[in-house]
Scaffold this motif. Structure first.
Motif, PDB file in Angstrom:
ATOM      1  N   LEU A  22     -18.065 -34.209  40.663  1.00 17.94           N
ATOM      2  CA  LEU A  22     -19.381 -34.545  40.501  1.00 17.94           C
ATOM      3  C   LEU A  22     -19.455 -35.729  39.576  1.00 17.94           C
ATOM      4  O   LEU A  22     -19.119 -35.926  38.693  1.00 17.94           O
ATOM      5  CB  LEU A  22     -20.275 -33.654  39.479  1.00 17.94           C
ATOM      6  CG  LEU A  22     -21.743 -33.849  39.107  1.00 17.94           C
ATOM      7  CD1 LEU A  22     -22.668 -34.014  40.439  1.00 17.94           C
ATOM      8  CD2 LEU A  22     -22.393 -32.778  38.421  1.00 17.94           C
ATOM      9  N   HIS A  23     -20.070 -36.787  40.358  1.00 21.75           N
ATOM     10  CA  HIS A  23     -20.211 -38.229  39.658  1.00 21.75           C
ATOM     11  C   HIS A  23     -21.906 -38.285  39.242  1.00 21.75           C
ATOM     12  O   HIS A  23     -22.674 -38.500  39.971  1.00 21.75           O
ATOM     13  CB  HIS A  23     -20.029 -39.325  40.552  1.00 21.75           C
ATOM     14  CG  HIS A  23     -18.568 -39.359  41.177  1.00 21.75           C
ATOM     15  ND1 HIS A  23     -17.597 -40.175  40.259  1.00 21.75           N
ATOM     16  CD2 HIS A  23     -17.963 -38.712  42.247  1.00 21.75           C
ATOM     17  CE1 HIS A  23     -16.623 -40.020  41.047  1.00 21.75           C
ATOM     18  NE2 HIS A  23     -16.653 -39.110  41.991  1.00 21.75           N
ATOM     19  N   ASP A  24     -22.227 -38.115  37.928  1.00 21.42           N
ATOM     20  CA  ASP A  24     -23.440 -38.324  37.291  1.00 21.42           C
ATOM     21  C   ASP A  24     -23.596 -39.221  36.422  1.00 21.42           C
ATOM     22  O   ASP A  24     -24.672 -39.135  35.521  1.00 21.42           O
ATOM     23  CB  ASP A  24     -23.713 -36.718  36.978  1.00 21.42           C
ATOM     24  CG  ASP A  24     -22.895 -36.462  35.588  1.00 21.42           C
ATOM     25  OD1 ASP A  24     -22.053 -37.228  35.168  1.00 21.42           O
ATOM     26  OD2 ASP A  24     -22.946 -35.400  34.928  1.00 21.42           O
ATOM     27  N   GLY A  25     -22.835 -40.304  36.233  1.00 20.82           N
ATOM     28  CA  GLY A  25     -23.123 -41.400  35.346  1.00 20.82           C
ATOM     29  C   GLY A  25     -22.327 -41.429  34.082  1.00 20.82           C
ATOM     30  O   GLY A  25     -22.412 -42.227  33.446  1.00 20.82           O
ATOM     31  N   SER A  26     -21.645 -40.066  34.030  1.00 22.96           N
ATOM     32  CA  SER A  26     -20.669 -39.980  32.888  1.00 22.96           C
ATOM     33  C   SER A  26     -19.648 -40.979  33.018  1.00 22.96           C
ATOM     34  O   SER A  26     -19.120 -41.529  34.069  1.00 22.96           O
ATOM     35  CB  SER A  26     -20.283 -38.557  32.667  1.00 22.96           C
ATOM     36  OG  SER A  26     -21.511 -37.789  32.404  1.00 22.96           O
ATOM     37  N   SER A  27     -18.705 -40.989  31.775  1.00 21.67           N
ATOM     38  CA  SER A  27     -17.422 -41.918  31.955  1.00 21.67           C
ATOM     39  C   SER A  27     -16.558 -41.492  32.929  1.00 21.67           C
ATOM     40  O   SER A  27     -16.023 -42.191  33.572  1.00 21.67           O
ATOM     41  CB  SER A  27     -16.932 -41.751  30.657  1.00 21.67           C
ATOM     42  OG  SER A  27     -17.579 -42.533  29.694  1.00 21.67           O
ATOM     43  N   TYR A  28     -16.334 -39.996  33.192  1.00 13.85           N
ATOM     44  CA  TYR A  28     -15.580 -39.456  33.996  1.00 13.85           C
ATOM     45  C   TYR A  28     -16.217 -38.441  34.970  1.00 13.85           C
ATOM     46  O   TYR A  28     -17.292 -37.761  34.721  1.00 13.85           O
ATOM     47  CB  TYR A  28     -14.426 -38.525  33.154  1.00 13.85           C
ATOM     48  CG  TYR A  28     -13.415 -39.793  32.338  1.00 13.85           C
ATOM     49  CD1 TYR A  28     -12.624 -40.611  32.861  1.00 13.85           C
ATOM     50  CD2 TYR A  28     -13.907 -39.787  30.935  1.00 13.85           C
ATOM     51  CE1 TYR A  28     -11.904 -41.384  31.818  1.00 13.85           C
ATOM     52  CE2 TYR A  28     -12.979 -40.564  30.043  1.00 13.85           C
ATOM     53  CZ  TYR A  28     -12.145 -41.235  30.515  1.00 13.85           C
ATOM     54  OH  TYR A  28     -11.281 -42.284  30.014  1.00 13.85           O
ATOM     55  N   PRO A  29     -15.763 -38.314  36.068  1.00 16.21           N
ATOM     56  CA  PRO A  29     -16.413 -37.172  37.172  1.00 16.21           C
ATOM     57  C   PRO A  29     -15.959 -35.813  36.457  1.00 16.21           C
ATOM     58  O   PRO A  29     -14.917 -35.639  36.095  1.00 16.21           O
ATOM     59  CB  PRO A  29     -15.549 -37.497  38.492  1.00 16.21           C
ATOM     60  CG  PRO A  29     -14.634 -38.174  37.959  1.00 16.21           C
ATOM     61  CD  PRO A  29     -14.818 -38.966  37.099  1.00 16.21           C
ATOM     62  N   THR A  30     -16.867 -34.970  36.877  1.00 16.23           N
ATOM     63  CA  THR A  30     -16.989 -33.511  36.497  1.00 16.23           C
ATOM     64  C   THR A  30     -16.312 -32.520  37.631  1.00 16.23           C
ATOM     65  O   THR A  30     -16.864 -32.723  38.627  1.00 16.23           O
ATOM     66  CB  THR A  30     -18.064 -32.787  36.087  1.00 16.23           C
ATOM     67  OG1 THR A  30     -18.517 -33.631  35.020  1.00 16.23           O
ATOM     68  CG2 THR A  30     -17.841 -31.312  35.551  1.00 16.23           C
ATOM     69  N   ARG A  31     -15.242 -31.802  37.349  1.00 18.65           N
ATOM     70  CA  ARG A  31     -14.561 -31.288  38.589  1.00 18.65           C
ATOM     71  C   ARG A  31     -15.751 -29.904  38.957  1.00 18.65           C
ATOM     72  O   ARG A  31     -15.788 -29.255  38.093  1.00 18.65           O
ATOM     73  CB  ARG A  31     -13.018 -30.554  38.387  1.00 18.65           C
ATOM     74  CG  ARG A  31     -12.639 -29.577  39.222  1.00 18.65           C
ATOM     75  CD  ARG A  31     -11.227 -29.294  38.909  1.00 18.65           C
ATOM     76  NE  ARG A  31     -10.432 -28.573  39.810  1.00 18.65           N
ATOM     77  CZ  ARG A  31      -9.900 -27.233  39.639  1.00 18.65           C
ATOM     78  NH1 ARG A  31      -9.961 -26.790  38.403  1.00 18.65           N
ATOM     79  NH2 ARG A  31      -9.390 -26.758  40.615  1.00 18.65           N
ATOM     80  N   CYS A  32     -15.882 -29.566  40.142  1.00 12.62           N
ATOM     81  CA  CYS A  32     -16.462 -28.347  40.516  1.00 12.62           C
ATOM     82  C   CYS A  32     -16.321 -27.923  41.778  1.00 12.62           C
ATOM     83  O   CYS A  32     -15.311 -28.540  42.359  1.00 12.62           O
ATOM     84  CB  CYS A  32     -18.197 -29.005  40.594  1.00 12.62           C
ATOM     85  SG  CYS A  32     -18.450 -30.034  41.719  1.00 12.62           S
ATOM     86  N   PHE A  33     -16.758 -26.819  42.382  1.00  7.39           N
ATOM     87  CA  PHE A  33     -16.480 -26.187  43.540  1.00  7.39           C
ATOM     88  C   PHE A  33     -17.631 -26.186  44.366  1.00  7.39           C
ATOM     89  O   PHE A  33     -18.996 -25.897  43.704  1.00  7.39           O
ATOM     90  CB  PHE A  33     -15.907 -24.864  43.481  1.00  7.39           C
ATOM     91  CG  PHE A  33     -14.673 -25.050  42.952  1.00  7.39           C
ATOM     92  CD1 PHE A  33     -13.177 -25.347  43.752  1.00  7.39           C
ATOM     93  CD2 PHE A  33     -14.489 -25.123  41.539  1.00  7.39           C
ATOM     94  CE1 PHE A  33     -12.186 -25.525  43.269  1.00  7.39           C
ATOM     95  CE2 PHE A  33     -13.164 -25.107  40.919  1.00  7.39           C
ATOM     96  CZ  PHE A  33     -12.064 -25.523  41.605  1.00  7.39           C
ATOM     97  N   MET A  80     -28.163 -41.718  40.239  1.00  5.48           N
ATOM     98  CA  MET A  80     -28.425 -40.599  41.040  1.00  5.48           C
ATOM     99  C   MET A  80     -27.069 -40.018  41.164  1.00  5.48           C
ATOM    100  O   MET A  80     -26.030 -40.816  41.356  1.00  5.48           O
ATOM    101  CB  MET A  80     -28.856 -40.717  42.589  1.00  5.48           C
ATOM    102  CG  MET A  80     -29.143 -39.736  43.416  1.00  5.48           C
ATOM    103  SD  MET A  80     -29.755 -39.914  44.555  1.00  5.48           S
ATOM    104  CE  MET A  80     -30.801 -38.505  44.956  1.00  5.48           C
ATOM    105  N   ALA A  81     -26.957 -38.865  40.927  1.00  8.96           N
ATOM    106  CA  ALA A  81     -25.801 -38.207  41.120  1.00  8.96           C
ATOM    107  C   ALA A  81     -25.304 -38.034  42.401  1.00  8.96           C
ATOM    108  O   ALA A  81     -25.907 -37.699  43.275  1.00  8.96           O
ATOM    109  CB  ALA A  81     -25.897 -36.627  40.429  1.00  8.96           C
ATOM    110  N   ASN A  82     -23.753 -38.011  42.974  1.00  7.90           N
ATOM    111  CA  ASN A  82     -23.346 -37.638  44.191  1.00  7.90           C
ATOM    112  C   ASN A  82     -21.969 -36.787  43.840  1.00  7.90           C
ATOM    113  O   ASN A  82     -21.429 -36.828  42.744  1.00  7.90           O
ATOM    114  CB  ASN A  82     -23.162 -38.814  44.749  1.00  7.90           C
ATOM    115  CG  ASN A  82     -22.202 -39.773  44.238  1.00  7.90           C
ATOM    116  OD1 ASN A  82     -21.316 -39.459  43.622  1.00  7.90           O
ATOM    117  ND2 ASN A  82     -22.303 -41.075  44.570  1.00  7.90           N
ATOM    118  N   ILE A  83     -21.641 -36.375  44.921  1.00  9.02           N
ATOM    119  CA  ILE A  83     -20.289 -35.459  45.215  1.00  9.02           C
ATOM    120  C   ILE A  83     -19.312 -36.077  45.627  1.00  9.02           C
ATOM    121  O   ILE A  83     -19.653 -36.377  46.737  1.00  9.02           O
ATOM    122  CB  ILE A  83     -20.836 -34.151  45.427  1.00  9.02           C
ATOM    123  CG1 ILE A  83     -21.853 -33.341  44.484  1.00  9.02           C
ATOM    124  CG2 ILE A  83     -19.529 -33.098  45.610  1.00  9.02           C
ATOM    125  CD1 ILE A  83     -22.491 -32.046  44.953  1.00  9.02           C
TER     126      ILE A  83
END
Length: 88
Positions: free
Chosen positions: A34-45, A1-4
């Protein structure tokens, strides 16, 4: 599950002028990851209602008001939504 993840309490403002009526509108946002299971988190706002209404540092999940079904039956993310702390 994704989390922020929120790392800072800093809230940024963004002012835009409407092409339709010429009025200025100010939006407030907070940097998140955003932590969605990818190797690295994705920056978002994450949108917030004002400069004093930012989230505290920590991990969050999307609240129930974060998503809806649009007029075409597609899942969509609400323009304004809230986060729920994952901290116990």
């Amino acid at each position: 599950m994704a989390n922020i993840e929120i790392q800072s309490t800093e809230v940024q403002s963004k002012t835009v002028r409407s092409k339709k009526d010429g009025k200025e509108y100010t939006f407030f946002q907070q940097e998140a990851w955003l932590h969605d299971g990818s190797s690295y988190p994705t920056r978002c706002f994450v949108p917030v209602s004002g400069p004093a209404s930012g989230y505290s540092p920590g991990r969050y999940s999307l609240a129930g008001d974060a998503h809806f079904v649009d007029r075409f039956g597609n899942l969509a993310l609400a323009r304004r939504f809230s986060l729920v702390s994952d901290e116990v």
